[in-house]
Each structure stands twice: as C-alpha cells, then as structure tokens.
Design a protein around this motif. Structure first.
Motif, PDB file in Angstrom:
ATOM      1  N   GLY A 178     -10.827 -51.335   5.530  1.00 25.70           N
ATOM      2  CA  GLY A 178     -11.530 -51.559   4.887  1.00 25.70           C
ATOM      3  C   GLY A 178     -12.954 -50.540   5.111  1.00 25.70           C
ATOM      4  N   LEU A 179     -13.056 -50.054   6.015  1.00 25.07           N
ATOM      5  CA  LEU A 179     -14.606 -49.590   6.177  1.00 25.07           C
ATOM      6  C   LEU A 179     -14.422 -47.837   6.061  1.00 25.07           C
ATOM      7  N   SER A 180     -15.689 -47.539   5.566  1.00 17.10           N
ATOM      8  CA  SER A 180     -16.050 -46.323   5.181  1.00 17.10           C
ATOM      9  C   SER A 180     -16.620 -45.766   6.219  1.00 17.10           C
ATOM     10  N   VAL A 181     -15.717 -44.068   6.582  1.00 17.98           N
ATOM     11  CA  VAL A 181     -16.800 -43.730   7.766  1.00 17.98           C
ATOM     12  C   VAL A 181     -17.272 -42.004   7.465  1.00 17.98           C
ATOM     13  N   GLY A 182     -17.927 -41.680   7.731  1.00 21.97           N
ATOM     14  CA  GLY A 182     -18.228 -40.609   7.542  1.00 21.97           C
ATOM     15  C   GLY A 182     -18.780 -39.002   8.741  1.00 21.97           C
ATOM     16  N   LEU A 183     -18.275 -38.362   8.260  1.00 25.73           N
ATOM     17  CA  LEU A 183     -17.959 -36.990   9.510  1.00 25.73           C
ATOM     18  C   LEU A 183     -19.435 -36.147   9.394  1.00 25.73           C
ATOM     19  N   LEU A 184     -19.536 -36.570  10.347  1.00 25.29           N
ATOM     20  CA  LEU A 184     -21.217 -35.719  10.244  1.00 25.29           C
ATOM     21  C   LEU A 184     -20.460 -33.650  10.999  1.00 25.29           C
ATOM     22  N   GLU A 185     -20.451 -32.567  10.676  1.00 24.01           N
ATOM     23  CA  GLU A 185     -20.287 -31.150  11.817  1.00 24.01           C
ATOM     24  C   GLU A 185     -19.817 -31.805  12.860  1.00 24.01           C
ATOM     25  N   ALA A 186     -18.791 -31.113  12.510  1.00 32.01           N
ATOM     26  CA  ALA A 186     -18.035 -30.918  14.717  1.00 32.01           C
ATOM     27  C   ALA A 186     -19.151 -29.350  15.097  1.00 32.01           C
ATOM     28  N   THR A 187     -18.733 -30.183  16.204  1.00 27.13           N
ATOM     29  CA  THR A 187     -19.344 -29.124  17.551  1.00 27.13           C
ATOM     30  C   THR A 187     -18.471 -29.952  18.698  1.00 27.13           C
ATOM     31  N   PHE A 188     -18.936 -29.238  20.296  1.00 32.50           N
ATOM     32  CA  PHE A 188     -18.132 -28.993  21.393  1.00 32.50           C
ATOM     33  C   PHE A 188     -19.023 -29.923  21.876  1.00 32.50           C
TER      34      PHE A 188
END
Length: 241
Positions: A178-188
């Motif tokens: 039940g936890l929220s996950v925020g995604l940042l910009e993808a990179t290498f």
C-alpha cells in the motif's frame, strides 16, 4: 568528518577505487586499471556537484578500510556510513533501517555509476518524498535503478541486483504494502563499455564533468567517439508498465 546528519540526507554509494574491486563489469572489457581510473573521476565529479549547501551529503562506502582512498578524491566533508555484509540488496535494506534510527528522514541513496546525474533530479526526489510519495526511484534503461529514496524505512527491498527486474519487483512489493512509488526521469548507468557512448556526449558538452572528461580523453575514448554517438544521449524514452 562531520557530525551525523539529521532530516533530509543524500548518500552516494562508493566502493574503494581498487582494480578488480570497483567497476568490475566495465573492467572485464576495457581493463580493470582503466575502469578504476574512470571510476575515480566519477567520484570526483559527483562530490564537487553534490557537496554544496543544497544537500546534506553522505557516503555509503565499502570496504570499511577504503575511506582513505575515497576521501582522497571526494574530501572529508559529509557523513560516512560503512556498508556491512550481504549482497547489495541486503546492504540497501540495512542502510534505510539505520538511517531511520539516526533520525534521517527523508533519505535518498544513489549510485556512483551515473556521474552525469544533475542536482535537479535529487531535488525532485526530495520534493516528492516531502509531498506524499513513500518511495521514489530513478529507473535505468536496463530495468534497474540509479537512485532510491524513502520517506521512512519501508521493507520493499528483496532479491538480487543487476537482473533487469529490480524496478518491477520493488514496485510490486510496494503496491502490495500500500505504498506510493514516484518515478523520476530514466537515464543510464555506466556498467558496460557500451554505456560509454551515452556518457561521452555529456562529458564533452557539460562543464560539471571535468574529471570524467579528462579521464575519457586520457584513456582514448574521446578519440574513438563518433559524431553519431550524440544521438544516443537521449535513448528511447523509458515507459514503466
């Protein structure tokens, strides 16, 4: 070495820059001495970028006797935490648990394998943790992540790293909890020789990667770079499922 930090803290994972110990996957193809030479440059550039007043910087290092080698590159500023036993997943789990015990909240942990990562990405991670996300993750193109942050310690870390499914597994466990996950910009991140084709355009066009640029040039990678390599700076946009 400074006093232990409180509240918001950024830690960078760092291995002692020893041939055959740090950047071994990269070293398997370009030579372990050359890989460590480049890794030393990564640490220098990251320390210079993140040591300002914007972040309370710390280092999560291994092995415990490696700090003199690391500090010779990054300086003595920042709190130092030593990694314990177990695989990287175990050590990340321990890191967040102990950070909570120290009263550090929220806290962000990032790898030293993405020397181009800007301060704005870390600022965004902290903003999201302050405004509602339980966890933030910075995805890599290969299915892993270059950064993870938590508002408080959450038991969502499990399974081996470098499998290409780390991010999916983490998001699945967070959803079940039940936890929220925020995604940042993808990179290498720079794990393999082929990853250098994305790093080189950053190093040659930005002013905040002087050590990395000098190392790439000294190792002959800038001479080998082709004009079309610039097209790989922005790989096809990563879209999470």
């Amino acid at each position: 070495m400074s006093e232990p930090l409180d509240r918001e803290s950024l830690y960078i994972i760092a291995r002692a820059p020893r041939a055959g110990f740090a950047k071994t996957r990269l070293g398997a193809t370009i030579g372990h001495g050359r890989a460590v030479y480049l890794y030393r440059a990564f640490l220098k550039d990251l320390a210079a970028r993140f040591s300002g007043p914007r972040f309370r910087l710390g280092w999560y290092i291994t092995p415990p006797d490696g700090w003199p080698e690391i500090s010779s590159l990054v300086g003595d500023s920042g709190h130092v935490v030593f990694q314990g036993k177990g695989d990287l997943t175990d050590r990340q789990r321990d890191f967040f648990r102990l950070a909570g015990n120290r009263g550090e909240s929220p806290v962000v942990l990032m790898a030293a394998d993405s020397p181009h990562l800007g301060t704005e990405v870390v600022e965004e991670a902290f903003r999201r943790l302050r405004t509602g996300d339980d966890i933030v993750v910075g995805p890599t193109y290969d299915g892993g992540y270059y950064l993870i942050g938590m508002s408080h310690p959450h038991d969502v870390l499990d399974g081996p790293m470098s499998t290409g499914s780390e991010l999916d597994g983490l998001r699945g466990r967070a959803e079940l909890a039940g936890l929220s996950v925020g995604l940042l910009e993808a990179t290498f991140d720079v794990d393999l020789e082929e990853d250098l084709r994305w790093l080189i355009p950053h190093a040659t066009s930005r002013g905040d990667l002087p050590a990395t640029r000098a190392a790439l040039e000294s190792l002959g990678f800038l001479e080998q770079a082709k004009p079309e390599d610039a097209d790989h700076v922005e790989k096809e946009r990563f879209t999470p499922p």
